[in-house]
Design an enzyme around this catalytic site. Structure first.
Site, PDB file in Angstrom:
ATOM      1  N   LYS A  12      31.953  67.969  66.042  1.00 25.29           N
ATOM      2  CA  LYS A  12      33.355  67.991  66.483  1.00 25.29           C
ATOM      3  C   LYS A  12      33.654  66.828  67.405  1.00 25.29           C
ATOM      4  O   LYS A  12      32.746  66.263  68.046  1.00 25.29           O
ATOM      5  CB  LYS A  12      33.705  69.305  67.196  1.00 25.29           C
ATOM      6  N   VAL A  98      22.162  64.006  69.190  1.00 23.97           N
ATOM      7  CA  VAL A  98      21.651  65.023  70.121  1.00 23.97           C
ATOM      8  C   VAL A  98      22.196  64.749  71.530  1.00 23.97           C
ATOM      9  O   VAL A  98      22.187  63.606  71.992  1.00 23.97           O
ATOM     10  CB  VAL A  98      20.105  65.002  70.132  1.00 23.97           C
ATOM     11  N   ASP A 139      31.343  76.129  72.948  1.00 29.24           N
ATOM     12  CA  ASP A 139      31.772  75.395  71.753  1.00 29.24           C
ATOM     13  C   ASP A 139      31.294  76.031  70.448  1.00 29.24           C
ATOM     14  O   ASP A 139      31.649  75.558  69.367  1.00 29.24           O
ATOM     15  CB  ASP A 139      31.229  73.950  71.795  1.00 29.24           C
TER      16      ASP A 139
HETATM   17  O1  C5P Z   1      29.152  77.120  77.436  1.00 26.71           O
HETATM   18  P1  C5P Z   1      28.090  76.102  77.512  1.00 26.71           P
HETATM   19  O2  C5P Z   1      26.709  76.700  77.618  1.00 26.71           O
HETATM   20  O3  C5P Z   1      28.144  75.076  76.436  1.00 26.71           O
HETATM   21  O4  C5P Z   1      28.338  75.312  78.851  1.00 26.71           O
HETATM   22  C1  C5P Z   1      27.387  74.436  79.387  1.00 26.71           C
HETATM   23  C2  C5P Z   1      27.775  74.074  80.802  1.00 26.71           C
HETATM   24  O5  C5P Z   1      28.951  73.259  80.786  1.00 26.71           O
HETATM   25  C3  C5P Z   1      28.142  75.255  81.677  1.00 26.71           C
HETATM   26  O6  C5P Z   1      26.986  75.785  82.298  1.00 26.71           O
HETATM   27  C4  C5P Z   1      29.085  74.632  82.686  1.00 26.71           C
HETATM   28  O7  C5P Z   1      28.367  73.902  83.655  1.00 26.71           O
HETATM   29  C5  C5P Z   1      29.809  73.603  81.850  1.00 26.71           C
HETATM   30  N1  C5P Z   1      31.102  74.107  81.308  1.00 26.71           N
HETATM   31  C6  C5P Z   1      32.170  74.297  82.164  1.00 26.71           C
HETATM   32  N2  C5P Z   1      33.370  74.745  81.669  1.00 26.71           N
HETATM   33  C7  C5P Z   1      33.526  74.977  80.354  1.00 26.71           C
HETATM   34  C8  C5P Z   1      32.458  74.771  79.453  1.00 26.71           C
HETATM   35  C9  C5P Z   1      31.242  74.338  79.963  1.00 26.71           C
HETATM   36  O8  C5P Z   1      32.054  74.075  83.364  1.00 26.71           O
HETATM   37  N3  C5P Z   1      34.706  75.384  79.904  1.00 26.71           N
END
Ligand code: C5P
Length: 300
Positions: A12, A98, A139
């Site tokens: 994406k 990656v 995501d």
């Molecule tokens: O949801 P995901 O595991 O992909 O998120 C990884 C990190 O990215 C989270 O631990 C957070 O630090 C950050 N994040 C965030 N706000 C979001 C998505 C991700 O702060 N909406």
């Protein structure tokens, strides 16, 4: 039941990533306009005695093969819900950069979930698959549905968007990834003390998607994480300059980076911009891809 199932999942790009202030849980509320593009990972699930991950592709060595891999976590989560053993061999044929800001890890989570569902005959309803995806990462639900969508909340609450045509992109990959939490942390540092507005989708951007107008979309692209990604990786500014000087309509950092994305007027222009980026020395390589692309799909 089939002996093995292969699922293809797209990468994406965020055509708009509007980021609000940090929430109490550490996440950030978003207006996240996702567009799936035609770079794909393939996840093949085969019956096995225990959960095992293997990876092929140029960047295979960078992908964890332990329980932290989102594909492993997806298989374990589905097995736990249906009270069965998570014994499965998941092979990831990796083509998405990656740690590049293109949701490659999320793609593998969504792909593994769909592949295990088909292999095990669990027949989980779509809503349940989406709920598991949301537990795995912000995501991951979008990787399952593909196309184009507006993500609210931390990005997991999706509304599919209509797209009136295809858009041609160039993706310039960089050496080494960027950690998503580190980029959000840098966003917090850069915005400390400032009033961060509530994130809202831009009407002009949604119109441009709906009408398939590449020039209008180029004018509306935005990524609130871009200053943070540039702060952590200043060399990306030169990559952005190179792509736009080579004829791209616009360029931006893809998600949390460090991949940069360039929107072009057509496929021929995309090939030209990619060639210029490859010889510029400002990126590792450049790939051409069009969007929207379909979400996770069983292909065999
Ligand atoms: O949801 P995901 O595991 O992909 O998120 C990884 C990190 O990215 C989270 O631990 C957070 O630090 C950050 N994040 C965030 N706000 C979001 C998505 C991700 O702060 N909406």
């Amino acid at each position: 039941m089939p002996q093995s199932v292969t699922v293809r999942v797209p990468a994406k790009v965020n055509v708009q990533l509007a980021v609000g202030a940090a929430r109490a849980d550490g996440f950030h509320d978003l207006a996240n306009v996702f567009l799936a593009v035609g770079l794909y990972d393939e996840v093949t699930a085969t019956e096995a005695d225990s959960l095992r991950i293997t990876v092929s592709g140029a960047d295979a060595a960078l992908v964890p093969t332990d329980g932290t891999n989102l594909a492993a976590r997806a298989a374990a989560a589905l097995a736990a819900r249906y009270g069965r053993s998570p014994g499965v061999h998941l092979h990831i044929a990796k083509d998405i950069p990656v740690a590049g800001g293109m949701a490659g890890g999320s793609a593998d989570g969504a792909g593994a979930l769909l592949a295990c569902d088909a292999l095990w005959g669990t027949g989980a309803p779509r809503e349940e698959l989406l709920a598991i995806c949301a537990e795995l990462g912000s995501d991951v639900p979008f990787s399952l549905i593909g196309g184009a969508a507006l993500g609210r909340g931390r990005g997991e609450l999706l509304t599919p968007l209509e797209v009136g045509g295809g858009f041609h992109w160039v993706f310039a990959t960089a050496d080494g990834g960027l950690s998503t939490p580190a980029v959000y942390g840098e966003f917090d540092r850069l915005t400390a003390g400032a009033a961060v507005p509530d994130p809202e989708p831009a009407p002009s951007l949604l119109d441009a998607l709906r009408t398939g107008d590449a020039v209008a979309l180029a004018g509306a692209l935005s990524n609130d994480l871009q200053p943070a990604a540039l702060s952590l990786r200043p060399s990306l500014a030169e990559t952005l300059r190179t792509g736009t000087a080579a004829g791209a309509l616009a360029g931006l950092v893809s998600g949390s980076g460090p991949t940069t994305a360039f929107l072009t007027k057509d496929e021929a222009s995309a090939r030209q911009v990619a060639a210029a980026l490859r010889t510029s020395g400002t990126c590792r390589t450049a790939r051409v891809a069009a969007g929207p692309a379909p979400g996770a799909t069983v292909i065999g």
